[in-house]
Design a protein around this motif. Structure first.
Motif, PDB file in Angstrom:
ATOM      1  N   SER A 214       1.049  -1.182   0.055  1.00 55.63           N
ATOM      2  CA  SER A 214       0.258   0.184   0.013  1.00 55.63           C
ATOM      3  C   SER A 214       0.842   1.393  -0.096  1.00 55.63           C
ATOM      4  O   SER A 214       2.223   1.117   0.702  1.00 55.63           O
ATOM      5  N   VAL A 215       0.332   2.403  -1.161  1.00 55.06           N
ATOM      6  CA  VAL A 215       1.116   3.415  -1.208  1.00 55.06           C
ATOM      7  C   VAL A 215       0.088   4.507  -0.781  1.00 55.06           C
ATOM      8  O   VAL A 215      -0.796   4.517  -1.804  1.00 55.06           O
ATOM      9  N   LYS A 216       0.831   5.694  -0.352  1.00 54.28           N
ATOM     10  CA  LYS A 216      -0.330   6.676  -0.264  1.00 54.28           C
ATOM     11  C   LYS A 216       0.069   7.711  -1.676  1.00 54.28           C
ATOM     12  O   LYS A 216       1.624   8.123  -1.799  1.00 54.28           O
ATOM     13  N   LEU A 217      -0.790   8.108  -2.095  1.00 50.70           N
ATOM     14  CA  LEU A 217      -0.227   9.571  -3.296  1.00 50.70           C
ATOM     15  C   LEU A 217      -0.640  10.738  -2.581  1.00 50.70           C
ATOM     16  O   LEU A 217      -1.664  10.870  -2.369  1.00 50.70           O
ATOM     17  N   GLU A 218       0.252  11.410  -2.665  1.00 51.18           N
ATOM     18  CA  GLU A 218      -0.436  13.050  -1.420  1.00 51.18           C
ATOM     19  C   GLU A 218       0.007  14.094  -2.633  1.00 51.18           C
ATOM     20  O   GLU A 218       0.834  14.179  -3.409  1.00 51.18           O
ATOM     21  N   TYR A 219      -0.748  15.098  -2.746  1.00 49.00           N
ATOM     22  CA  TYR A 219      -0.840  15.999  -3.362  1.00 49.00           C
ATOM     23  C   TYR A 219      -0.494  17.138  -2.357  1.00 49.00           C
ATOM     24  O   TYR A 219      -0.941  17.930  -1.383  1.00 49.00           O
ATOM     25  N   LYS A 220      -0.044  18.404  -2.839  1.00 47.97           N
ATOM     26  CA  LYS A 220       0.238  19.607  -2.040  1.00 47.97           C
ATOM     27  C   LYS A 220       0.203  21.157  -3.451  1.00 47.97           C
ATOM     28  O   LYS A 220       1.122  20.530  -4.057  1.00 47.97           O
ATOM     29  N   LYS A 221      -0.720  21.945  -3.333  1.00 48.49           N
ATOM     30  CA  LYS A 221      -1.168  22.877  -4.363  1.00 48.49           C
ATOM     31  C   LYS A 221      -0.429  24.089  -4.156  1.00 48.49           C
ATOM     32  O   LYS A 221       0.082  24.218  -3.222  1.00 48.49           O
ATOM     33  N   LYS A 222       0.450  24.302  -5.108  1.00 46.25           N
ATOM     34  CA  LYS A 222       1.288  25.368  -5.362  1.00 46.25           C
ATOM     35  C   LYS A 222       0.812  26.438  -4.090  1.00 46.25           C
ATOM     36  O   LYS A 222       0.040  27.014  -4.297  1.00 46.25           O
ATOM     37  N   GLY A 223       1.855  26.983  -3.543  1.00 44.80           N
ATOM     38  CA  GLY A 223       1.524  27.701  -2.462  1.00 44.80           C
ATOM     39  C   GLY A 223       2.028  27.422  -0.590  1.00 44.80           C
ATOM     40  O   GLY A 223       1.443  28.219  -0.126  1.00 44.80           O
ATOM     41  N   ALA A 224       0.672  26.552  -0.969  1.00 43.19           N
ATOM     42  CA  ALA A 224       0.410  25.658   0.209  1.00 43.19           C
ATOM     43  C   ALA A 224       0.995  25.136   1.254  1.00 43.19           C
ATOM     44  O   ALA A 224       2.348  24.564   0.511  1.00 43.19           O
ATOM     45  N   SER A 225       1.221  24.580   2.728  1.00 46.49           N
ATOM     46  CA  SER A 225       2.231  24.646   3.588  1.00 46.49           C
ATOM     47  C   SER A 225       2.958  23.017   3.689  1.00 46.49           C
ATOM     48  O   SER A 225       3.422  22.631   4.337  1.00 46.49           O
ATOM     49  N   SER A 226       0.927  22.144   3.454  1.00 46.70           N
ATOM     50  CA  SER A 226       1.496  20.996   3.831  1.00 46.70           C
ATOM     51  C   SER A 226       1.267  20.006   2.644  1.00 46.70           C
ATOM     52  O   SER A 226      -0.335  20.671   1.735  1.00 46.70           O
ATOM     53  N   TYR A 227       0.923  18.804   2.800  1.00 45.84           N
ATOM     54  CA  TYR A 227       0.481  17.728   1.570  1.00 45.84           C
ATOM     55  C   TYR A 227      -1.192  17.118   2.388  1.00 45.84           C
ATOM     56  O   TYR A 227      -1.010  16.864   3.643  1.00 45.84           O
ATOM     57  N   SER A 228      -1.815  16.503   0.986  1.00 50.08           N
ATOM     58  CA  SER A 228      -2.982  16.200   1.882  1.00 50.08           C
ATOM     59  C   SER A 228      -3.201  14.670   0.953  1.00 50.08           C
ATOM     60  O   SER A 228      -2.392  14.458   0.171  1.00 50.08           O
ATOM     61  N   LYS A 246      -8.302  14.314 -11.477  1.00 49.80           N
ATOM     62  CA  LYS A 246      -8.539  15.363 -12.257  1.00 49.80           C
ATOM     63  C   LYS A 246      -7.884  16.378 -11.942  1.00 49.80           C
ATOM     64  O   LYS A 246      -7.066  16.772 -10.802  1.00 49.80           O
ATOM     65  N   ALA A 247      -6.747  16.740 -13.214  1.00 45.45           N
ATOM     66  CA  ALA A 247      -5.985  18.626 -12.580  1.00 45.45           C
ATOM     67  C   ALA A 247      -7.129  19.269 -11.903  1.00 45.45           C
ATOM     68  O   ALA A 247      -7.871  19.248 -12.564  1.00 45.45           O
ATOM     69  N   SER A 248      -6.495  20.125 -11.342  1.00 47.46           N
ATOM     70  CA  SER A 248      -7.358  21.006 -10.462  1.00 47.46           C
ATOM     71  C   SER A 248      -6.292  22.363 -10.323  1.00 47.46           C
ATOM     72  O   SER A 248      -7.023  23.372 -10.768  1.00 47.46           O
ATOM     73  N   ALA A 249      -5.379  22.719  -9.583  1.00 45.92           N
ATOM     74  CA  ALA A 249      -4.949  23.448 -10.164  1.00 45.92           C
ATOM     75  C   ALA A 249      -3.110  23.316  -9.814  1.00 45.92           C
ATOM     76  O   ALA A 249      -2.618  22.224  -9.703  1.00 45.92           O
ATOM     77  N   ASP A 250      -2.389  24.146 -10.074  1.00 50.81           N
ATOM     78  CA  ASP A 250      -0.831  23.872 -10.083  1.00 50.81           C
ATOM     79  C   ASP A 250      -0.254  22.933  -8.714  1.00 50.81           C
ATOM     80  O   ASP A 250      -1.164  23.922  -7.858  1.00 50.81           O
ATOM     81  N   GLY A 251       0.213  22.485  -8.295  1.00 46.55           N
ATOM     82  CA  GLY A 251       0.902  21.630  -7.478  1.00 46.55           C
ATOM     83  C   GLY A 251       1.831  20.507  -7.713  1.00 46.55           C
ATOM     84  O   GLY A 251       2.322  20.049  -8.836  1.00 46.55           O
ATOM     85  N   TYR A 252       2.103  19.756  -6.439  1.00 48.34           N
ATOM     86  CA  TYR A 252       3.412  18.428  -6.624  1.00 48.34           C
ATOM     87  C   TYR A 252       2.819  17.422  -6.207  1.00 48.34           C
ATOM     88  O   TYR A 252       1.741  17.126  -5.138  1.00 48.34           O
ATOM     89  N   PHE A 253       2.523  16.206  -6.855  1.00 48.23           N
ATOM     90  CA  PHE A 253       2.358  14.934  -6.754  1.00 48.23           C
ATOM     91  C   PHE A 253       3.767  14.027  -5.699  1.00 48.23           C
ATOM     92  O   PHE A 253       4.719  14.340  -6.220  1.00 48.23           O
ATOM     93  N   ARG A 254       3.519  13.465  -5.167  1.00 45.47           N
ATOM     94  CA  ARG A 254       4.366  12.512  -4.552  1.00 45.47           C
ATOM     95  C   ARG A 254       3.887  11.678  -3.886  1.00 45.47           C
ATOM     96  O   ARG A 254       2.417  11.172  -2.914  1.00 45.47           O
ATOM     97  N   TYR A 255       4.316  10.096  -4.278  1.00 45.96           N
ATOM     98  CA  TYR A 255       4.315   9.195  -2.910  1.00 45.96           C
ATOM     99  C   TYR A 255       4.729   8.839  -2.402  1.00 45.96           C
ATOM    100  O   TYR A 255       6.021   9.497  -1.935  1.00 45.96           O
ATOM    101  N   VAL A 256       3.763   7.722  -1.023  1.00 44.06           N
ATOM    102  CA  VAL A 256       4.911   7.962   0.545  1.00 44.06           C
ATOM    103  C   VAL A 256       4.494   6.871   0.865  1.00 44.06           C
ATOM    104  O   VAL A 256       3.014   5.960   1.089  1.00 44.06           O
TER     105      VAL A 256
END
Length: 276
Positions: A214-228, A246-256
């Motif tokens: 099991s691996v989590k996909l996390e996203y942080k919107k550009k300018g935000a301070s933390s991932y969800s 779905k694409a919503s806004a500029d941001g960062y994806f990462r797996y954890v």
């Protein structure tokens, strides 16, 4: 798998008074002589009133080992005797019992450095060296490691423990990647996020996929301070990861990856997605 068979050095009591360790021999697999040499120490014999009161591996922290580089860490032996403690040493072994040894981590120099705690007690620290190419198989990953420890007092009383439970795990180093595409992408369109979870295979000296994890996909919107957390998926039969969002806004994806008893947690480098 190749295991360093320091048979003469490990047979019976460590010769700490002489501290003479014969040259190591390499043997394929957990050989019968190696198992026999460890089994001889099963009694945990002691002479006089010397006692080992504590054994600590790597300060209690897990040891993470890759595919090729040797890893050095310490084993600390605290012992006591009315005359004081003058020497101490240790090595680690893994297996279901003393006659079935599938992992062995020994010092290059069996002479530990002793620090006086008080008139009767000292803590002796030895540096052991784990070599993933020869010291253990993949089955040795995780807990279950045991410590053979030996201490000698000033009056030559001696204490030893054969199967002290190691307070640290020996784990297989892991890697994790993330790639979000296409880029740029229009808002509301589908983004595919791929990646791979791999870990050290000590028997091949390569990295291989860690499957069904099991691996989590996390996203942080550009300018935000933390991932969800967006969602949790499982790695496939080759350790690969793939999902869509779905694409919503500029941001960062990462797996954890949270880790397991045999493999530490790991977080991938984030991948920025440009949404227009």
């Amino acid at each position: 798998m190749r295991i360093r068979a320091t048979v003469a050095a490990l047979s019976g009591t460590l010769a700490l008074s002489a501290l003479a360790v014969p040259a190591a021999q390499a043997a394929d697999g957990p050989s019968a002589p190696l198992a026999a040499s460890v089994a001889k120490m099963a009694s945990g014999a002691s002479a006089g009133d010397a006692k080992i009161t504590k054994v600590t591996v790597n300060g209690g922290k897990d040891v993470v080992i890759g595919t090729t580089e040797k890893k050095k860490f310490t084993v600390a032996i605290t012992a006591t005797d009315p005359s004081g403690i003058v020497a101490g040493s240790a090595f680690l072994w893994h297996g279901p019992d003393e006659t079935h040894v599938d992992g062995l981590i020994t010092p290059d120099d069996f002479e530990g450095k002793c620090k006086v705690v008080n008139a009767t007690t000292s803590t002796c620290t030895v540096t052991v060296v784990a070599d993933p190419k020869i010291d253990f198989a993949n089955t040795a990953a995780g807990g279950g490691w045991k410590v053979y420890a030996n201490a000698i007092a000033d009056d030559q009383d001696e204490a030893e423990v054969q199967g002290a439970k190691a307070d640290a795990r020996i784990q297989r180093y892991a890697k994790l990647t993330t790639n979000a595409s296409p880029e740029p992408v229009k808002k509301g369109k589908t983004i595919t996020v791929t990646g791979a979870l791999t870990r050290a295979n000590w028997e091949t000296s390569k990295y291989a996929g860690y499957t069904a994890q099991s691996v989590k996909l996390e996203y942080k919107k550009k300018g935000a301070s933390s991932y969800s957390t967006v969602k949790t998926i499982k790695s496939d039969s080759k350790g690969n990861l793939k999902t869509t969002v779905k694409a919503s806004a500029d941001g960062y994806f990462r797996y954890v990856f949270a880790g397991t008893s045999t493999t530490p947690s790991v977080t991938s480098t984030s991948d920025f997605i440009d949404v227009r």
